[in-house]
Enzyme design. Structure first.
Site, PDB file in Angstrom:
ATOM      1  N   ILE A   1       1.015   6.853   0.282  1.00 28.84           N
ATOM      2  CA  ILE A   1       0.403   5.800   1.100  1.00 28.84           C
ATOM      3  C   ILE A   1      -1.075   5.666   0.743  1.00 28.84           C
ATOM      4  O   ILE A   1      -1.788   6.675   0.633  1.00 28.84           O
ATOM      5  CB  ILE A   1       0.519   6.137   2.603  1.00 28.84           C
ATOM      6  CG1 ILE A   1       1.994   6.343   2.978  1.00 28.84           C
ATOM      7  CG2 ILE A   1      -0.108   5.048   3.459  1.00 28.84           C
ATOM      8  CD1 ILE A   1       2.187   6.969   4.339  1.00 28.84           C
ATOM      9  N   CYS A   2      -1.520   4.429   0.533  1.00 26.20           N
ATOM     10  CA  CYS A   2      -2.933   4.205   0.291  1.00 26.20           C
ATOM     11  C   CYS A   2      -3.575   3.763   1.597  1.00 26.20           C
ATOM     12  O   CYS A   2      -3.426   2.619   2.019  1.00 26.20           O
ATOM     13  CB  CYS A   2      -3.134   3.131  -0.777  1.00 26.20           C
ATOM     14  SG  CYS A   2      -4.850   2.765  -1.096  1.00 26.20           S
ATOM     15  N   LEU A   3      -4.245   4.688   2.229  1.00 27.21           N
ATOM     16  CA  LEU A   3      -4.845   4.390   3.533  1.00 27.21           C
ATOM     17  C   LEU A   3      -6.150   5.172   3.608  1.00 27.21           C
ATOM     18  O   LEU A   3      -6.153   6.395   3.397  1.00 27.21           O
ATOM     19  CB  LEU A   3      -3.866   4.817   4.643  1.00 27.21           C
ATOM     20  CG  LEU A   3      -4.258   4.528   6.088  1.00 27.21           C
ATOM     21  CD1 LEU A   3      -4.569   3.061   6.305  1.00 27.21           C
ATOM     22  CD2 LEU A   3      -3.140   4.961   7.037  1.00 27.21           C
TER      23      LEU A   3
ATOM     24  N   ASN B   1       0.795  -1.220   0.000  1.00 28.82           N
ATOM     25  CA  ASN B   1       0.000   0.000   0.000  1.00 28.82           C
ATOM     26  C   ASN B   1       0.829   1.272   0.000  1.00 28.82           C
ATOM     27  O   ASN B   1       0.322   2.355   0.279  1.00 28.82           O
ATOM     28  CB  ASN B   1      -0.959  -0.001   1.195  1.00 28.82           C
ATOM     29  CG  ASN B   1      -1.750  -1.288   1.285  1.00 28.82           C
ATOM     30  OD1 ASN B   1      -1.519  -2.104   2.182  1.00 28.82           O
ATOM     31  ND2 ASN B   1      -2.621  -1.508   0.319  1.00 28.82           N
TER      32      ASN B   1
END
Lengths: 157, 277
Positions: A89-91, A81
């Site tokens: 960041i993929c959050l 991620n």
């Protein structure tokens, strides 16, 4: 302007107080700009990131905390991620699941949790995601550990 | 640099007051308010601002909002509470910035700030019960109740509560009528029972103002007047007691004109136009 600034000052104060309480996170505010922060987080134990120290860069937007801060890894990390080149960041909580009750400190905690529990189904790093999705945990772990050693560990000598 | 100076400077001032800070601004809560389901507290401004941000991201109007702390869906913000009353800000009204009370509804709310027994000398409440006037249908009741509930609940749509209350009073009257054929019941007992039945039915909706609401309802029923005549009496008394209101003569006249206009424009006020007596 006023609100975000005031709130960041409060967070700054809180960080000074909590430093001892959370040894895994070290949040530092830029000397001249309260909207720029950096953080050093320790890789969570029992993960391939254990023993590494990762640097994060925070850019806090003007409407904060109504809008989430922008966070990216400055330290290279092999994680499904996290974008391998940009550190993006993929959050969810940094995007549509953001709540103004999050703080920079709690965002760091969320990122540490993400390091320990990757979401291979929404990958920014496809190679890393594919390893996990195909069940090659061993392959993933060794790649991640290699990059932790290369980029996130203080070099001796 | 700047951060350190200011933070250190304010350290001593708000150290103690920030023990339970607003989760959004992290400062001392101003205009304390809470969400109606999870009871989490915020500054009224902060939570309203957040709801605005959330609603700007969706195309349709929001009817509820997730608590920033626990993600519980909430329908309204409770604020301005003082132990007796409170205000309620519905999420669904956030965009138009809220339910605006009409002058009529505002006047009714004003009545709730007067002393109890405000019109006791004008309308003979005990006589109403003694003569069992409650057994006669009151055609103004529904319209009066609607406006009253709209003012108290600060909500346009009160149909369900209205029908609930009308149903409860109707069935109460029928019960009393039947019982009365078998045994004699004193006027005081009937009055007491009526009030407790209506209180119980209304309390979940008008809450802290329930007792006064029941008194006002009783007063209206006892007056035997239709809404317009009743309002005229009430307003006259309000003005006598509150010189500030008469003081602004123009305003009062304007108010009256506006009221007349509204009466013409609001159909339900017309339905019961003829004298209900």
């Amino acid at each position: 302007m006023q609100t975000s600034r005031a709130r960041l000052f409060k967070e700054y104060k809180e960080v000074q107080r909590e430093k001892v309480a959370d040894p895994d996170i070290q949040l530092v505010c830029d000397d001249t700009n309260i909207f720029k922060w950096t953080a050093l987080i320790k890789g969570p134990s029992e993960t391939p990131y254990e023993g590494g120290v990762f640097q994060l860069a925070f850019a806090v937007p003007e409407p904060y905390p109504l809008q989430p801060p922008q966070v990216r890894f400055l330290t290279k990390i092999f994680h499904p991620n996290v974008h391998f080149k940009t550190g993006e960041i993929c959050l969810d909580i940094l995007k549509n699941a953001w709540s103004p009750a999050w703080t920079l400190q709690s965002v760091c905690r969320a990122i540490i949790a993400l390091m320990a529990h990757p979401e291979p189904d929404s990958p920014l790093n496809c190679d890393s995601g594919n390893l996990l999705r195909s069940g090659d945990v061993r392959g993933f772990n060794s790649m991640a550990r290699m990059y932790t050693r290369l980029a996130a560990m203080p070099k001796k000598g | 640099m700047a951060a350190k100076e200011i933070v250190d400077g304010s350290n001593s001032i708000d150290e103690g007051s920030d023990r339970d800070p607003c989760p959004i601004c992290l400062g001392t809560i101003l205009e304390e308010s809470y969400l109606d389901t999870c009871f989490h507290k915020f500054c009224f401004k902060c939570i309203k601002q957040w709801i605005k941000v959330v609603s700007s991201k969706v195309s349709k109007q929001l009817s509820s909002v997730k608590c920033p702390l626990c993600k519980t869906e909430n329908l309204s913000i409770i604020h301005n509470y003082d132990g007796h009353s409170f205000d309620r800000h519905y999420i669904s009204r956030n965009i138009t910035d809220g339910f605006v009370l009409t002058k009529e509804q505002r006047y009714r709310l004003q009545c709730y700030y007067t002393e109890p027994g405000f019109l006791a000398d004008v309308f003979d409440v005990p006589r109403f019960w003694k003569l069992k006037r409650f057994l006669q249908p009151n055609r103004s009741l529904e319209a009066w109740l609607r406006r009253e509930l709209q003012a108290l609940m600060q909500d346009e749509n009160v149909d369900i509560v209205l029908h609930h209350l009308v149903g409860v009073t109707d069935s109460f009257c029928k019960r009393i009528e039947q019982r009365h054929k078998q045994e004699a019941i004193s006027a005081e007992t009937i009055q007491e029972q009526f009030k407790s039945v209506v209180s119980e039915a209304a309390r979940p909706f008008v809450m802290a103002r329930t007792d006064r609401f029941v008194d006002e309802l009783e007063l209206f029923l006892a007056s035997g007047l239709n809404m317009e005549a009743y309002d005229a009496v009430y307003k006259q008394r309000l003005r006598l007691n509150n010189p500030k209101v008469i003081g602004a003569g123009n305003e009062a006249r304007e108010e009256e004109e506006a009221e007349n206009r509204r009466n013409r424009a609001t159909p339900y006020l017309f339905i019961f136009d003829e004298d209900s007596d």
